[in-house]
Enzyme design. Structure first.
Site, PDB file in Angstrom:
ATOM      1  NE  ARG A  17      -2.643  -1.523   3.332  1.00 30.38           N
ATOM      2  CZ  ARG A  17      -3.152  -1.389   4.557  1.00 30.38           C
ATOM      3  NH1 ARG A  17      -4.126  -0.520   4.779  1.00 30.38           N
ATOM      4  NH2 ARG A  17      -2.697  -2.114   5.551  1.00 30.38           N
ATOM      5  CD  GLN A  78       8.972 -14.091   7.190  1.00 27.94           C
ATOM      6  OE1 GLN A  78       8.976 -12.857   7.223  1.00 27.94           O
ATOM      7  NE2 GLN A  78       7.937 -14.806   7.584  1.00 27.94           N
ATOM      8  N   GLY A  83       4.218 -15.410   7.355  1.00 24.89           N
ATOM      9  CA  GLY A  83       3.543 -14.966   8.565  1.00 24.89           C
ATOM     10  C   GLY A  83       4.509 -14.531   9.655  1.00 24.89           C
ATOM     11  N   GLY A 106       9.166  -3.275  12.547  1.00 23.89           N
ATOM     12  CA  GLY A 106       9.969  -2.257  11.886  1.00 23.89           C
ATOM     13  C   GLY A 106       9.181  -1.104  11.328  1.00 23.89           C
ATOM     14  CD  GLU A 157      -3.491 -11.840  14.060  1.00 26.11           C
ATOM     15  OE1 GLU A 157      -3.800 -10.744  13.550  1.00 26.11           O
ATOM     16  OE2 GLU A 157      -2.503 -11.969  14.819  1.00 26.11           O
ATOM     17  CE1 TYR A 373      30.802  29.647  -3.858  1.00 26.54           C
ATOM     18  CE2 TYR A 373      32.758  30.311  -5.087  1.00 26.54           C
ATOM     19  CZ  TYR A 373      32.049  29.345  -4.384  1.00 26.54           C
ATOM     20  OH  TYR A 373      32.577  28.095  -4.205  1.00 26.54           O
ATOM     21  CG  ASN A 384      32.338  46.214   2.889  1.00 26.86           C
ATOM     22  OD1 ASN A 384      31.351  45.711   3.408  1.00 26.86           O
ATOM     23  ND2 ASN A 384      32.253  47.035   1.857  1.00 26.86           N
ATOM     24  CB  ALA A 387      26.990  43.960  -4.334  1.00 25.79           C
TER      25      ALA A 387
END
Length: 465
Positions: A17, A78, A83, A106, A157, A373, A384, A387
């Site tokens: 699901r 498993q 089951g 889990g 169940e 950057y 300083n 820009a």
């Protein structure tokens, strides 16, 4: 607790699901896989070992889970999945008879260690103990059937239950604690004569009753602790419950959250006093916020240490990854700033809008306020940085270092081509491309000579004939 505890985590199911190729137990809640929550909780119980039963997507599951410190983690498979009882049978060969087996799921991630400890106390190393819950709508869950004296007689169940049994509201959570020596014998007696044709772990209850052993139940009222995930909708619902609990913990500590319903922690968040966090902030990995830190709306902060009094303005993105990010006391960051791994900002540093910093150190009072950057750079005190300026740190094959010494002023739209050092107190004129070291205190300008042509006419578009 005088007996060893071995934890068995059932994680073999497909999770149809979920409508996903990812195994269900690897879907994430609060930034961690569902099954990782379960393993981490087991570690808090000082479990001797944790055995995870895998099946569907076993290789993915085994690669996607990790053992917390001092926890022995192992996997058994498993195949095929027949089951819950069949699942636990696969773990029996690695369990020791001197301890108690604690069976967890889990896909049930939010059970608290204190709740499991209480269940182990009920077990006391001698009894079969079940974690149960009263539910207004118990559809789909195994029902706890009790005798006239209130003793637990069986778990039935849902698909095998009669109408009268389906009216029972006390359900089995899927979590049990049982002495391993008893579990081993009961598992050997399982059969699959039921509506599903599966080997039910819950049948051990009827075996215990048949053997004259009392079955104990530890009943809780907090449904979130035993809520499982079977669909994306349930995962989303449980995520909000988890986040609300994290928010409530912080509120108790004194953190001011503008709206606890719009807050996400996907890792560990540690806050000092008088911390304020606005709406829609996400914290990932390990984040520390010092006293008086303020975080504006819509920030994402991952793997960072933010020291006292710093302000993180809205829409800032801090992504520390493995290298981490450090923001010094009183620093101002953002809005719309990006700090990447290795950014180490000193006290009172200012990083403004649309500035990116990566693998760089900025000393106290340095400022880069706009559209800039800084990568692989060492920036001195009170610099300083103008820009539009960038450090050109990558030559196509290797990264190189830029050093900007104290009190330098870098004008707007400059390119500093690494490796290069700008001497202390120097000035770089706007629009310059600097490729060589500059002397302390010098004005450095490197740009083409301005040319002006008087009365110049722009080209005129020709009309078609």
């Amino acid at each position: 607790m005088s007996f060893p505890v071995d934890v068995v985590v059932m994680a073999a199911g497909k999770g149809t699901r979920m409508k996903s190729q990812r195994p269900k137990v690897l879907h994430r809640l609060g930034g961690r896989a569902l099954a990782q929550h379960v393993i981490d909780c087991a570690a808090r119980l000082s479990a001797r070992r944790v055995v995870v039963i895998t099946g569907h997507g076993a290789e993915q599951v085994e690669a996607g889970l990790a053992a917390p410190a001092a926890t022995a983690l192992s996997f058994v498979r498993q195949e095929p999945q027949l089951g819950t009882g069949h699942a636990v049978q696969q773990a029996v060969p690695v369990l020791q008879d001197d301890g108690v087996t604690l069976v967890l799921s889990g896909d049930v991630p939010l059970t608290q260690a204190a709740t499991l400890q209480a269940l182990l106390d009920v077990c006391a190393g001698q009894h079969l103990a079940l974690l149960t819950l009263d539910m207004p709508d118990p559809t789909g869950y195994g029902r706890i059937v009790r005798g006239d004296g209130g003793e637990v007689c069986a778990i039935v169940e849902h698909k095998d239950a009669s109408e009268a049994q389906r009216a029972i509201r006390e359900i089995y959570s899927g979590i049990m604690a049982v002495p391993t020596r008893l579990l081993r014998a009961w598992l050997a007696r399982l059969d699959n004569r039921n509506a599903q044709g599966e080997y039910y772990l819950t049948d051990v209850v009827k075996f215990a009753v048949a053997d004259g052993l009392a079955v104990h139940a530890h009943r809780i009222t907090d449904a979130v602790q035993v809520a499982g995930v079977n669909s994306p909708a349930q995962l989303a619902e449980l995520e909000r419950a988890y986040q609300r609990r994290r928010a409530d913990e912080l509120l108790v500590q004194g953190v001011r959250l503008a709206d606890p319903a719009r807050f996400d922690v996907r890792g560990e968040l540690v806050c000092g006093q008088d911390v304020e966090i606005d709406v829609n902030c996400v914290f990932e990995g390990s984040v520390q916020l010092g006293d008086g830190v303020r975080v504006g709306a819509h920030c994402v902060i991952a793997n960072a240490v933010i020291e006292a009094g710093a302000v993180i303005h809205p829409f800032t993105h801090i992504e520390g990854e493995k290298a981490g990010v450090k923001v010094g006391a009183g620093a101002l960051i953002g809005p719309f700033a990006r700090l990447r791994p290795g950014a180490d900002l000193g006290p009172e540093v200012h990083i403004g809008n649309f500035v990116e910093v990566k693998n760089s150190t900025l000393a106290a009072g340095a400022k880069a306020n706009h559209l800039a950057y800084l990568g692989d750079a060492i920036v001195g005190e009170r610099v300083n940085y103008g820009a539009g300026s960038i450090t050109a740190n990558y030559d196509g094959a290797n990264k190189h270092r830029t050093v900007i010494e104290a009190d330098v002023h870098v004008g707007s739209n400059c390119v500093l081509v690494a490796p290069v050092t700008i001497g202390a107190g120097g000035t770089v004129g706007a629009g310059s491309t600097i490729t060589k070291d500059t002397a302390p205190g010098a004005l450095s300008v490197a740009r083409g000579k301005q040319v002006s042509i008087a009365n110049w006419q722009r080209p005129v578009k020709q009309k078609k004939a």
